[in-house]
Design a protein around this motif. Structure first.
Motif, PDB file in Angstrom:
ATOM      1  N   LEU A   1      -8.877  14.904  -4.032  1.00 56.93           N
ATOM      2  CA  LEU A   1      -9.294  15.149  -2.805  1.00 56.93           C
ATOM      3  C   LEU A   1      -9.760  14.102  -1.917  1.00 56.93           C
ATOM      4  O   LEU A   1      -9.589  14.192  -0.628  1.00 56.93           O
ATOM      5  N   PRO A   2     -10.233  12.977  -2.328  1.00 50.78           N
ATOM      6  CA  PRO A   2     -10.664  11.907  -1.290  1.00 50.78           C
ATOM      7  C   PRO A   2      -9.501  11.252  -0.629  1.00 50.78           C
ATOM      8  O   PRO A   2      -9.348  10.774   0.345  1.00 50.78           O
ATOM      9  N   ILE A   3      -8.037  11.586  -1.207  1.00 50.64           N
ATOM     10  CA  ILE A   3      -6.900  11.185  -0.755  1.00 50.64           C
ATOM     11  C   ILE A   3      -6.785  11.708   0.539  1.00 50.64           C
ATOM     12  O   ILE A   3      -6.047  11.145   1.393  1.00 50.64           O
ATOM     13  N   LEU A   4      -7.066  12.999   0.783  1.00 51.84           N
ATOM     14  CA  LEU A   4      -6.656  13.846   1.818  1.00 51.84           C
ATOM     15  C   LEU A   4      -7.242  13.005   3.022  1.00 51.84           C
ATOM     16  O   LEU A   4      -6.667  13.288   4.309  1.00 51.84           O
TER      17      LEU A   4
ATOM     18  N   ARG B   1      -4.633  24.013   4.106  1.00 50.82           N
ATOM     19  CA  ARG B   1      -4.921  23.835   5.388  1.00 50.82           C
ATOM     20  C   ARG B   1      -4.669  22.568   5.820  1.00 50.82           C
ATOM     21  O   ARG B   1      -3.906  22.378   6.965  1.00 50.82           O
ATOM     22  N   ARG B   2      -4.599  21.305   4.627  1.00 48.84           N
ATOM     23  CA  ARG B   2      -4.000  20.100   5.391  1.00 48.84           C
ATOM     24  C   ARG B   2      -2.570  20.316   5.490  1.00 48.84           C
ATOM     25  O   ARG B   2      -1.934  19.696   6.411  1.00 48.84           O
ATOM     26  N   LEU B   3      -1.926  20.958   4.487  1.00 46.85           N
ATOM     27  CA  LEU B   3      -0.522  21.044   4.735  1.00 46.85           C
ATOM     28  C   LEU B   3      -0.039  21.841   5.892  1.00 46.85           C
ATOM     29  O   LEU B   3       1.012  21.446   6.569  1.00 46.85           O
ATOM     30  N   ALA B   4      -0.802  22.748   6.480  1.00 49.44           N
ATOM     31  CA  ALA B   4      -0.409  23.524   7.592  1.00 49.44           C
ATOM     32  C   ALA B   4      -0.878  22.621   8.896  1.00 49.44           C
ATOM     33  O   ALA B   4       0.000  22.792   9.833  1.00 49.44           O
ATOM     34  N   VAL B   5      -1.574  21.771   8.837  1.00 45.89           N
ATOM     35  CA  VAL B   5      -1.846  20.906  10.032  1.00 45.89           C
ATOM     36  C   VAL B   5      -0.584  19.884  10.048  1.00 45.89           C
ATOM     37  O   VAL B   5      -0.110  19.822  11.077  1.00 45.89           O
ATOM     38  N   TYR B   6      -0.052  19.230   8.865  1.00 46.29           N
ATOM     39  CA  TYR B   6       0.962  18.315   8.738  1.00 46.29           C
ATOM     40  C   TYR B   6       2.140  19.390   9.313  1.00 46.29           C
ATOM     41  O   TYR B   6       3.202  18.746   9.848  1.00 46.29           O
ATOM     42  N   ALA B   7       2.410  20.542   8.917  1.00 45.90           N
ATOM     43  CA  ALA B   7       3.456  21.392   9.201  1.00 45.90           C
ATOM     44  C   ALA B   7       3.605  21.337  10.667  1.00 45.90           C
ATOM     45  O   ALA B   7       4.884  21.644  11.432  1.00 45.90           O
ATOM     46  N   LEU B   8       2.611  21.350  11.617  1.00 47.19           N
ATOM     47  CA  LEU B   8       2.545  21.445  12.823  1.00 47.19           C
ATOM     48  C   LEU B   8       3.600  20.412  13.592  1.00 47.19           C
ATOM     49  O   LEU B   8       4.389  20.619  14.540  1.00 47.19           O
ATOM     50  N   PHE B   9       3.783  19.368  13.056  1.00 50.04           N
ATOM     51  CA  PHE B   9       4.546  18.373  13.498  1.00 50.04           C
ATOM     52  C   PHE B   9       5.922  18.208  12.576  1.00 50.04           C
ATOM     53  O   PHE B   9       6.752  17.304  12.834  1.00 50.04           O
ATOM     54  N   ASN B  10       6.383  19.209  11.866  1.00 44.25           N
ATOM     55  CA  ASN B  10       7.541  19.067  11.072  1.00 44.25           C
ATOM     56  C   ASN B  10       8.153  20.492  11.067  1.00 44.25           C
ATOM     57  O   ASN B  10       9.050  20.816  10.209  1.00 44.25           O
TER      58      ASN B  10
ATOM     59  N   ALA C   1      -5.354  15.485  11.535  1.00 45.88           N
ATOM     60  CA  ALA C   1      -4.485  16.093  12.570  1.00 45.88           C
ATOM     61  C   ALA C   1      -3.918  14.758  13.325  1.00 45.88           C
ATOM     62  O   ALA C   1      -2.670  14.655  13.713  1.00 45.88           O
ATOM     63  N   ILE C   2      -4.570  14.095  13.975  1.00 40.92           N
ATOM     64  CA  ILE C   2      -4.450  12.880  14.682  1.00 40.92           C
ATOM     65  C   ILE C   2      -3.386  11.760  13.944  1.00 40.92           C
ATOM     66  O   ILE C   2      -2.538  11.406  14.495  1.00 40.92           O
ATOM     67  N   ARG C   3      -3.963  11.459  12.854  1.00 41.10           N
ATOM     68  CA  ARG C   3      -3.154  10.417  11.791  1.00 41.10           C
ATOM     69  C   ARG C   3      -1.891  11.082  11.701  1.00 41.10           C
ATOM     70  O   ARG C   3      -0.826  10.291  11.684  1.00 41.10           O
ATOM     71  N   ALA C   4      -1.838  12.594  11.413  1.00 39.80           N
ATOM     72  CA  ALA C   4      -0.531  13.096  10.885  1.00 39.80           C
ATOM     73  C   ALA C   4       0.398  12.973  12.196  1.00 39.80           C
ATOM     74  O   ALA C   4       1.680  12.872  12.035  1.00 39.80           O
ATOM     75  N   TYR C   5      -0.140  13.083  13.378  1.00 37.92           N
ATOM     76  CA  TYR C   5       0.672  13.332  14.583  1.00 37.92           C
ATOM     77  C   TYR C   5       1.169  11.764  14.689  1.00 37.92           C
ATOM     78  O   TYR C   5       2.585  11.737  15.133  1.00 37.92           O
ATOM     79  N   ARG C   6       0.422  11.049  14.677  1.00 43.62           N
ATOM     80  CA  ARG C   6       0.978   9.461  14.966  1.00 43.62           C
ATOM     81  C   ARG C   6       1.748   9.020  13.816  1.00 43.62           C
ATOM     82  O   ARG C   6       2.754   8.314  14.279  1.00 43.62           O
ATOM     83  N   TYR C   7       1.598   9.481  12.810  1.00 44.62           N
ATOM     84  CA  TYR C   7       2.672   9.037  11.721  1.00 44.62           C
ATOM     85  C   TYR C   7       3.992   9.775  11.994  1.00 44.62           C
ATOM     86  O   TYR C   7       4.820   8.886  11.905  1.00 44.62           O
TER      87      TYR C   7
END
Length: 875
Positions: free
Chosen positions: A596-599, A628-637, A696-702
């Motif tokens: 969980l901390p890795i998230l 929920r984290r996967l769903a956020v990442y999915a926004l950009f994929n 979400a910001i980290r995922a978008y930038r990545y």
């Protein structure tokens, strides 16, 4: 259930940035002016107002303007109202700006009911100095019955300087009913055109003209080796002279239905072609025989097989031996030859042809075969995929096995289909060779009915009866064990135990260990073998061991805890690449505490991997957080397919996420099972907590730096009907409105303007959330209102674009020699943007890019990285 948004530090920061972003300095027409224009266009009962709107639209003709909606584009708007604004449009034909005059002519073209339009056309067409003299003359073709128009067209017909295109003069000749001259102009073009579709258009045109002078040319093309040209020629000939070249109903049906159809699958094509064999044989056989000599012989070969037309054999064999067809078509000739001839002689001939390949060509086809044809493998494919009876298929394949070995047949067989199941079953029952048995078991494992259980077990018994395995038998043995696991054959674990010793080749040992662990063998020893291999230095070994372990369920809590400890020992090590995924079978409290901390760590790929693993956790709270984290990442994929849409992204080596979100072709785009499935309520805007906002910001930038986006506009910038974005998304949209790198060209009244469409869309979402004005950052660093765009090219626009592109390249840190998909996508995304911009702005931008890279002293580096513009620079 949606929760109320609680103010956080991020939200306070958002409000602060909104204050900064809220005062646009780059403005367009005022809202009052926009409202006035809308009233002008929509108020159809106000003639004065409409006339003003029409004049404005006329002035904009010929100027591309992407800021104007499709229905409001000048050409479309005026065409729908051309009768209403006829005086203004006719006046526009004499406009000093050629683009306006041509636009008015395009709007009015074909308006044969207007005498005023005709009179103006006659005047302009008679004035050789008029800017649109040529176009106006061509527009007189529908008025050819008018005497003055006819005289002008007759002069134009012989004016080869002004009307240098023969097709233009042909159109004039057709209008004047001078069909012989039209054919004289068009017929030579059949020989000079290179694109097949253009020749087809000419053939159809000649057929529509219907003059006998076209017969000679069409007769020639009716025997062309390009089937579509021949087909169209036959149809055109029948139109021109139905008494001599008329087609029967069945001949016409064969011509029209024998062609391939867009996106029609192979079985459906075969089914349709079989029906053609029921047509009158006497009427269509000459067409069938012509077709086998064409570039599209497949339908004819099917028909000849249905007919069992032995008279066609000499020609089939001649074509087959000459090797004048493509490799995949050659397969069909061989199948047809074997099927129609039907005796051992044809099998012997094909075997001889395969053996006569030139060794100098690496075992590929020699004088009798094209180099695309791979000998016995291709023949096996040809036979199994053909329409010949199964008995004859087995006879041919058995002879091939005798000549070329068991593996040559087993390794080339296509599998997984009901049409080949019985053939595989018969061949498998007779097989004793371990490599070949492994290939048959692999085919059996793909059988959706799982009907090969007896054959698979027999293969295992054959394998277990061997004292030792040669290196050549390693792959076959592994495949047999994999098949046993797929079929879950009772008792196979005991037979697999024999292969757990260190003396056994490692791939076989691991495959046997899985069978032993799940099907009654020495489970503890087998699991130990697989767990130890998770630390192997060879990634392929780690991949196999993790895959096998992930397919083995834990029997009890003790075993689960032991496996969890072993897998977690790889956390933070290079070996976590394959080991971590095994946690989906054993994750407990300790796994949640460590993952969980890795998230919330900076590494987005690692966070995504951990989230994917935790979606299988037994604790619902943990699963929900991971989803929920996967769903956020999915926004950009998100990406668009040919027949739908979906989410696709890499999780770890050889591990990807795939979920269909829109399916327009259920048969062709099935959802693959995945441990993680994002529920519908997370595929629409949902309120983010603080950790999710930051992720979400980290995922978008990545993603913007590492992933080649597949759709525009991006999924995360599209408004969702009935479900608004809320304040928890503000900070993400503010980042996008300020940072998004995707730069394009927007046409504004014909001018090419650099524009950040994604930034504008994000600013619009901000405004929608806050109900206040918002802005986005333009190319020069200026703030632009979310409802507006730059109205004119920037000063030194090419220089600014070059700087932006090179800033992105340097920020992305693309390696000189990309070695994986992520690195390739980094370069490909920027390469595509550079290509699109230089296509619009030309060599001047290319020169600015090179000048800027020279200024930064990175030209040599960019050349090594592989960017196309710098690749052309000489040392």
């Amino acid at each position: 259930m949606r929760t109320c948004y609680q103010p956080t530090l991020l939200f306070v920061m958002c409000l602060g940035i909104l204050t900064i972003f809220g005062s646009p300095t780059f403005t367009t027409n005022s809202l009052a002016e926009d409202k006035t224009e809308q009233e002008l266009v929509s108020g159809e009962d106000k003639s004065t107002t409409n006339a003003a709107a029409a004049r404005e639209k006329i002035q904009a003709l010929g100027l591309r303007d992407d800021t104007v909606e499709y229905q409001e584009q000048p050409l479309r708007w005026l065409r729908e109202r051309r009768s209403q604004f006829l005086p203004q449009l006719i006046e526009g034909l004499d406009n000093e700006k050629t683009r306006i005059a041509l636009g008015c002519l395009e709007v009015l073209d074909g308006m044969t009911e207007s005498k005023d339009f005709l009179q103006v056309l006659l005047r302009i067409a008679g004035d050789h100095k008029h800017p649109i003299h040529k176009e106006a003359t061509l527009s007189l073709c529908p008025f050819a019955e008018n005497e003055p128009a006819r005289k002008i067209l007759e002069k134009a017909l012989i004016d080869t300087i002004t009307f240098d295109d023969p097709q233009q003069r042909a159109a004039i000749a057709v209008a004047l009913d001078r069909k012989t001259e039209a054919v004289t102009l068009l017929a030579p073009l059949l020989e000079s055109q290179k694109e097949e579709y253009k020749i087809i258009e000419l053939i159809r045109w000649l057929g529509e003209i219907g003059h006998p002078s076209a017969l000679e040319s069409l007769i020639k093309f009716s025997s062309d080796s390009r089937w579509f040209l021949a087909k169209e020629s036959y149809l055109a000939l029948a139109m021109i002279n139905p008494e001599r070249y008329g087609l029967t109903a069945e001949q016409r049906q064969f011509l029209t239905e024998s062609s391939t159809r867009f996106k029609e699958n192979w079985p459906d094509q075969i089914k349709r072609w079989k029906k053609l064999a029921g047509l009158n044989r006497k009427e269509i056989r000459s067409l069938v025989m012509q077709m086998i000599h064409s570039d599209r012989p497949e339908p004819a070969l099917i028909v000849l097989q249905i007919w069992q037309d032995k008279e066609a054999l000499p020609e089939i064999e001649e074509i087959m031996k000459a090797g004048d067809v493509k490799g995949w078509q050659l397969r069909m000739f061989i199948a047809a030859y074997l099927n129609i001839e039907g005796t051992d002689a044809s099998i012997a001939n094909v075997i001889a042809m395969v053996k006569n390949r030139h060794p100098s060509q690496g075992g590929m086809a020699g004088p009798n075969f094209l180099v695309f044809f791979h000998g016995e493998n291709e023949v096996v494919l040809a036979v199994t995929q053909s329409i010949m009876p199964d008995e004859h298929k087995l006879l041919v394949l058995s002879r091939f096995r005798d000549e070329f070995g068991s593996l040559a047949v087993a390794g080339a067989l296509p599998g997984g289909g009901a049409e080949t199941a019985e053939i595989v079953r018969v061949l498998m029952a007779k097989e004793t060779d371990i490599p070949a048995l492994g290939e048959y078991v692999k085919i059996a494992a793909r059988d959706p009915e799982k009907s090969f259980d007896k054959e698979v077990y027999a293969a295992l018994e054959r394998l277990a009866g061997k004292e030792s395995l040669s290196p050549d038998e390693t792959t076959g043995a592994s495949l047999i064990f994999d098949g046993c696991a797929t079929y879950e054959l009772p008792g196979s674990g005991k037979l697999a135990d024999k292969f757990l010793s260190p003396a056994t080749a490692l791939p076989v040992r691991m495959a046997a260990a899985r069978v032993s662990a799940i099907l009654g063998g020495s489970r503890r020893e087998a699991l130990q073998i697989l767990c130890e291999r998770l630390s192997n230095s060879n990634p392929e070994v780690r991949k196999s061991s993790s895959g096998y372990l992930a397919s083995i369920k834990c029997q009890n809590d003790t075993e689960r805890a032991e496996r969890e400890d072993i897998i977690l020992s790889h956390l933070g090590q290079p070996t976590e690449d394959y080991a971590l995924r095994v946690l989906t079978t054993c994750a407990g409290k300790r796994a949640a505490e460590m993952l969980l901390p890795i998230l919330d760590e900076n590494s987005v790929p690692r966070a995504v991997y951990a989230a994917w693993v935790l979606t299988r956790h037994p604790d619902q709270t943990v699963r929900q957080k991971a989803l929920r984290r996967l769903a956020v990442y999915a926004l950009f994929n998100h990406q668009i397919y040919q027949a739908g849409a979906g989410i696709d992204f890499a999780i770890a080596p050889d591990l990807t996420f795939h979920q269909v979100t829109e399916n327009l072709n259920r048969r062709g785009m099935e959802q693959k099972p995945d441990p993680a499935h994002i529920p519908d309520e997370l595929l629409v805007p949902f309120t983010l907590d603080e950790g999710e906002q930051e992720f979400a910001i980290r995922a978008y930038r990545y993603c913007r730096l590492n992933i080649l986006f597949h759709e525009f506009p991006p999924w995360y910038l599209r408004p969702v009907s009935g479900i608004p974005w809320d304040t928890s998304h503000l900070f993400l949209f503010l980042i996008i409105a300020r940072e998004d790198p995707q730069l394009g060209i927007l046409y504004v009244k014909g001018e090419k303007v650099a524009h950040f469409e994604n930034r504008k869309a994000a600013a619009a979402l901000i405004s929608g959330i806050t109900k206040e004005k918002a802005s986005y950052t333009g190319l020069a660093g200026e703030e632009i209102d979310s409802e507006q765009v730059p109205l004119q090219p920037y000063q030194n626009q090419n220089t600014l674009i070059a700087r932006h592109i090179l800033d992105q390249i340097q920020t992305t840190e693309i390696p000189k020699s990309p070695v994986d998909t992520v690195q390739y996508n980094k370069r490909a995304a920027l390469e595509r943007m550079i290509h699109n911009l230089t296509e619009e702005l030309g060599d001047e931008l290319k020169e600015e890019l090179v000048a800027e890279s020279n200024h930064r002293n990175i030209t040599a580096e960019l050349k090594q990285t592989g960017f196309s513009i710098w690749q052309t620079i000489r040392e």
